[in-house]
Scaffold this motif. Sequence first.
Motif, PDB file in Angstrom:
ATOM      1  N   LEU A 317       0.798  -1.236   0.000  1.00 64.08           N
ATOM      2  CA  LEU A 317       0.000   0.000   0.000  1.00 64.08           C
ATOM      3  C   LEU A 317       0.821   1.272   0.000  1.00 64.08           C
ATOM      4  O   LEU A 317       0.410   2.309  -0.512  1.00 64.08           O
ATOM      5  N   THR A 318       2.040   1.275   0.559  1.00 65.21           N
ATOM      6  CA  THR A 318       2.775   2.526   0.812  1.00 65.21           C
ATOM      7  C   THR A 318       3.052   3.311  -0.452  1.00 65.21           C
ATOM      8  O   THR A 318       2.627   4.470  -0.595  1.00 65.21           O
ATOM      9  N   ASN A 319       3.766   2.721  -1.434  1.00 65.31           N
ATOM     10  CA  ASN A 319       4.141   3.454  -2.644  1.00 65.31           C
ATOM     11  C   ASN A 319       2.929   3.821  -3.482  1.00 65.31           C
ATOM     12  O   ASN A 319       2.863   4.913  -4.062  1.00 65.31           O
ATOM     13  N   LEU A 320       1.969   2.886  -3.600  1.00 64.00           N
ATOM     14  CA  LEU A 320       0.783   3.174  -4.407  1.00 64.00           C
ATOM     15  C   LEU A 320      -0.037   4.298  -3.790  1.00 64.00           C
ATOM     16  O   LEU A 320      -0.559   5.182  -4.493  1.00 64.00           O
ATOM     17  N   LEU A 321      -0.169   4.307  -2.459  1.00 66.57           N
ATOM     18  CA  LEU A 321      -0.918   5.374  -1.798  1.00 66.57           C
ATOM     19  C   LEU A 321      -0.196   6.715  -1.893  1.00 66.57           C
ATOM     20  O   LEU A 321      -0.820   7.759  -2.108  1.00 66.57           O
ATOM     21  N   ASP A 322       1.130   6.689  -1.733  1.00 66.78           N
ATOM     22  CA  ASP A 322       1.878   7.939  -1.886  1.00 66.78           C
ATOM     23  C   ASP A 322       1.686   8.533  -3.264  1.00 66.78           C
ATOM     24  O   ASP A 322       1.494   9.753  -3.431  1.00 66.78           O
ATOM     25  N   ASN A 323       1.727   7.674  -4.292  1.00 73.75           N
ATOM     26  CA  ASN A 323       1.548   8.161  -5.659  1.00 73.75           C
ATOM     27  C   ASN A 323       0.143   8.718  -5.854  1.00 73.75           C
ATOM     28  O   ASN A 323      -0.045   9.769  -6.488  1.00 73.75           O
ATOM     29  N   ALA A 324      -0.885   8.011  -5.328  1.00 72.10           N
ATOM     30  CA  ALA A 324      -2.265   8.489  -5.480  1.00 72.10           C
ATOM     31  C   ALA A 324      -2.488   9.804  -4.737  1.00 72.10           C
ATOM     32  O   ALA A 324      -3.122  10.733  -5.264  1.00 72.10           O
ATOM     33  N   GLN A 325      -1.965   9.928  -3.505  1.00 73.73           N
ATOM     34  CA  GLN A 325      -2.130  11.163  -2.738  1.00 73.73           C
ATOM     35  C   GLN A 325      -1.438  12.340  -3.412  1.00 73.73           C
ATOM     36  O   GLN A 325      -1.926  13.481  -3.360  1.00 73.73           O
ATOM     37  N   ARG A 326      -0.322  12.055  -4.067  1.00 77.12           N
ATOM     38  CA  ARG A 326       0.421  13.136  -4.718  1.00 77.12           C
ATOM     39  C   ARG A 326      -0.353  13.711  -5.901  1.00 77.12           C
ATOM     40  O   ARG A 326      -0.247  14.906  -6.196  1.00 77.12           O
ATOM     41  N   HIS A 327      -1.146  12.878  -6.590  1.00 79.37           N
ATOM     42  CA  HIS A 327      -1.824  13.337  -7.800  1.00 79.37           C
ATOM     43  C   HIS A 327      -3.328  13.546  -7.633  1.00 79.37           C
ATOM     44  O   HIS A 327      -3.977  14.071  -8.546  1.00 79.37           O
ATOM     45  N   VAL A 332      -9.058   9.484  -2.756  1.00 81.56           N
ATOM     46  CA  VAL A 332      -8.251   8.296  -3.032  1.00 81.56           C
ATOM     47  C   VAL A 332      -9.035   7.082  -2.555  1.00 81.56           C
ATOM     48  O   VAL A 332      -9.542   7.067  -1.423  1.00 81.56           O
ATOM     49  N   GLU A 333      -9.182   6.085  -3.391  1.00 76.95           N
ATOM     50  CA  GLU A 333      -9.925   4.875  -3.040  1.00 76.95           C
ATOM     51  C   GLU A 333      -9.004   3.649  -3.140  1.00 76.95           C
ATOM     52  O   GLU A 333      -8.191   3.554  -4.065  1.00 76.95           O
ATOM     53  N   VAL A 334      -9.183   2.770  -2.171  1.00 79.65           N
ATOM     54  CA  VAL A 334      -8.426   1.515  -2.130  1.00 79.65           C
ATOM     55  C   VAL A 334      -9.416   0.367  -2.053  1.00 79.65           C
ATOM     56  O   VAL A 334     -10.331   0.389  -1.222  1.00 79.65           O
ATOM     57  N   ALA A 335      -9.243  -0.633  -2.943  1.00 74.68           N
ATOM     58  CA  ALA A 335     -10.129  -1.803  -2.952  1.00 74.68           C
ATOM     59  C   ALA A 335      -9.277  -3.066  -3.013  1.00 74.68           C
ATOM     60  O   ALA A 335      -8.296  -3.129  -3.765  1.00 74.68           O
ATOM     61  N   LEU A 336      -9.674  -4.058  -2.231  1.00 70.01           N
ATOM     62  CA  LEU A 336      -8.962  -5.340  -2.214  1.00 70.01           C
ATOM     63  C   LEU A 336      -9.980  -6.453  -2.365  1.00 70.01           C
ATOM     64  O   LEU A 336     -10.961  -6.509  -1.617  1.00 70.01           O
ATOM     65  N   ARG A 337      -9.771  -7.316  -3.360  1.00 70.78           N
ATOM     66  CA  ARG A 337     -10.687  -8.424  -3.594  1.00 70.78           C
ATOM     67  C   ARG A 337      -9.886  -9.628  -4.098  1.00 70.78           C
ATOM     68  O   ARG A 337      -8.700  -9.534  -4.351  1.00 70.78           O
ATOM     69  N   THR A 338     -10.589 -10.730  -4.187  1.00 66.09           N
ATOM     70  CA  THR A 338      -9.951 -11.957  -4.701  1.00 66.09           C
ATOM     71  C   THR A 338     -10.659 -12.402  -5.969  1.00 66.09           C
ATOM     72  O   THR A 338     -11.855 -12.158  -6.152  1.00 66.09           O
ATOM     73  N   ASP A 339      -9.914 -13.046  -6.822  1.00 65.61           N
ATOM     74  CA  ASP A 339     -10.443 -13.648  -8.044  1.00 65.61           C
ATOM     75  C   ASP A 339     -10.207 -15.155  -7.932  1.00 65.61           C
ATOM     76  O   ASP A 339      -9.142 -15.658  -8.312  1.00 65.61           O
ATOM     77  N   PRO A 340     -11.199 -15.900  -7.386  1.00 65.65           N
ATOM     78  CA  PRO A 340     -10.979 -17.337  -7.145  1.00 65.65           C
ATOM     79  C   PRO A 340     -10.688 -18.117  -8.418  1.00 65.65           C
ATOM     80  O   PRO A 340      -9.912 -19.077  -8.393  1.00 65.65           O
ATOM     81  N   ASP A 341     -11.309 -17.713  -9.531  1.00 68.38           N
ATOM     82  CA  ASP A 341     -11.087 -18.459 -10.774  1.00 68.38           C
ATOM     83  C   ASP A 341      -9.635 -18.377 -11.212  1.00 68.38           C
ATOM     84  O   ASP A 341      -9.049 -19.372 -11.661  1.00 68.38           O
ATOM     85  N   ALA A 342      -9.042 -17.185 -11.127  1.00 64.09           N
ATOM     86  CA  ALA A 342      -7.651 -17.010 -11.524  1.00 64.09           C
ATOM     87  C   ALA A 342      -6.680 -17.225 -10.366  1.00 64.09           C
ATOM     88  O   ALA A 342      -5.469 -17.151 -10.560  1.00 64.09           O
ATOM     89  N   GLU A 343      -7.209 -17.480  -9.145  1.00 62.92           N
ATOM     90  CA  GLU A 343      -6.387 -17.662  -7.948  1.00 62.92           C
ATOM     91  C   GLU A 343      -5.468 -16.462  -7.731  1.00 62.92           C
ATOM     92  O   GLU A 343      -4.271 -16.594  -7.499  1.00 62.92           O
ATOM     93  N   LEU A 344      -6.084 -15.262  -7.793  1.00 65.95           N
ATOM     94  CA  LEU A 344      -5.334 -14.020  -7.653  1.00 65.95           C
ATOM     95  C   LEU A 344      -5.973 -13.127  -6.592  1.00 65.95           C
ATOM     96  O   LEU A 344      -7.200 -13.132  -6.417  1.00 65.95           O
ATOM     97  N   ALA A 345      -5.124 -12.377  -5.913  1.00 67.93           N
ATOM     98  CA  ALA A 345      -5.579 -11.252  -5.099  1.00 67.93           C
ATOM     99  C   ALA A 345      -5.443  -9.988  -5.943  1.00 67.93           C
ATOM    100  O   ALA A 345      -4.415  -9.791  -6.600  1.00 67.93           O
ATOM    101  N   VAL A 346      -6.468  -9.140  -5.921  1.00 67.74           N
ATOM    102  CA  VAL A 346      -6.495  -7.944  -6.767  1.00 67.74           C
ATOM    103  C   VAL A 346      -6.566  -6.727  -5.857  1.00 67.74           C
ATOM    104  O   VAL A 346      -7.496  -6.571  -5.069  1.00 67.74           O
ATOM    105  N   LEU A 347      -5.549  -5.863  -5.974  1.00 72.92           N
ATOM    106  CA  LEU A 347      -5.487  -4.627  -5.209  1.00 72.92           C
ATOM    107  C   LEU A 347      -5.626  -3.454  -6.165  1.00 72.92           C
ATOM    108  O   LEU A 347      -4.851  -3.333  -7.113  1.00 72.92           O
ATOM    109  N   GLU A 348      -6.613  -2.560  -5.914  1.00 77.22           N
ATOM    110  CA  GLU A 348      -6.844  -1.398  -6.767  1.00 77.22           C
ATOM    111  C   GLU A 348      -6.670  -0.128  -5.944  1.00 77.22           C
ATOM    112  O   GLU A 348      -7.245  -0.002  -4.860  1.00 77.22           O
ATOM    113  N   VAL A 349      -5.861   0.786  -6.468  1.00 79.55           N
ATOM    114  CA  VAL A 349      -5.698   2.108  -5.860  1.00 79.55           C
ATOM    115  C   VAL A 349      -6.023   3.144  -6.938  1.00 79.55           C
ATOM    116  O   VAL A 349      -5.364   3.184  -7.976  1.00 79.55           O
TER     117      VAL A 349
END
Length: 422
Positions: A317-327, A332-349
């Motif tokens: 979260l640190t670098n992505l949040l710093d970049n979002a706060q700067r611009h 600023v929104e942060v979302a965290l979810r999982t994609d069970p089909d692809a077996e991935l964790a998805v982080l959106e900033v």
Amino acid sequence: MRLVRHLWPESVRARATLGATAVVALALTAASLVLFALLHANLQRNANDAATAQTDTVRQLAAQGKLPGLLPLSHGADFIQVVDSRGRVMAASQNVVGLPVIAKARLHKGTSRATWSGEPFGEGHRQRIVAVTTRTPHGAVTVYAGTSLRDADAADRITTMALGFGTPLLLATVALVTWWVTGRALRPVEAIRSEVAEITGHALHRRVPVPAAQDEVASLARTMNATLDRLEDAVVRQRRFIADASHELRSPIAALRTQFEVALAHPDPALWPDLVSDALADTVRLQDLASDLLLLARLDAADPVSRLPQDLAELCLTNLLDNAQRHADHRVEVALRTDPDAELAVLEVSDDGPGIPDADRERVFERFTRLDDARSRDLGGAGLGLAISRDIAHQHHGTLRAEPDPHGARIVAYLPLSPSRP
């Protein structure tokens, strides 16, 4: 063993030639011995069969009491003699008439037949002699029949001469052909070696020649060229990184120097708070830049991390949040979810700032990239945040992308889920 290692050639070409010649020599020797033994046994058997057939014919005549004084030769036999129990010749073939007993049977007790080889009379060839005893109306007699082994002896001599002359010639041919073929096969390797020897840090653009033949050497050349491509790319990136880092470090250092020179030139205590405040800001900017450069160096040198469970909040979260706060303008929104089909964790900033143009979605992850250079410098950014974030994602076997968003910028990280997670 030390002597063998000392005498064993170091050249691949010489070792291949020696090995191939040795294998052929062993195989040829074994085949020659087998061929010689089979040929000799076959000729000996034929002579023995001829002599045996002759003795059987004469034995039947003697047993019936119809034994003539002059015995005809048949079945390929060379001579025949019939001898009674007192050693007198009772009948013989034309070529041994009047001669004493040519051979004495080597019969073992309880046997009536014997076979051996010898030279019963001087015709210059060994004889295969078969002796058989039988009873006649006039008592027991022994029938001797001999067949010349001239064919077997001649075949032995011819085979020995042929192998004696042919084997060295064949081995020499094998050695020459192997030496030529091996040299031809290794010629591209020598071309590759000589080209690699010429490649230096100032000539990384050079590549090794790829042979036309689609063989292992061609695969080696292609692999080596691919390795040289990666090496050249790494060196170019390293040089660009050093140049960019030097440029970024020069600005805050120059600003600090200017502020100190102004403070020395105008020793007015009223100006010191502003000068110290500006110097402190440039020092913090220099410290942050040094920390980012050190982190990038560590990421470049590190191996990919093992797939162990990680706290996603602590990881990204640190670098992505710093970049979002700067611009961002307001949000600023942060979302965290999982994609069970692809077996991935998805982080959106995401933020509501000016966003990222479509043409720059990959360029923003390059080191020292600023889409708005002047604004980014004022805010203290060096264009390393997103580059560091992507490197961290790659270290954890994931990816980081800039995806379209109508209301600003959206950075999405995809990381593999832990095997223990649903």
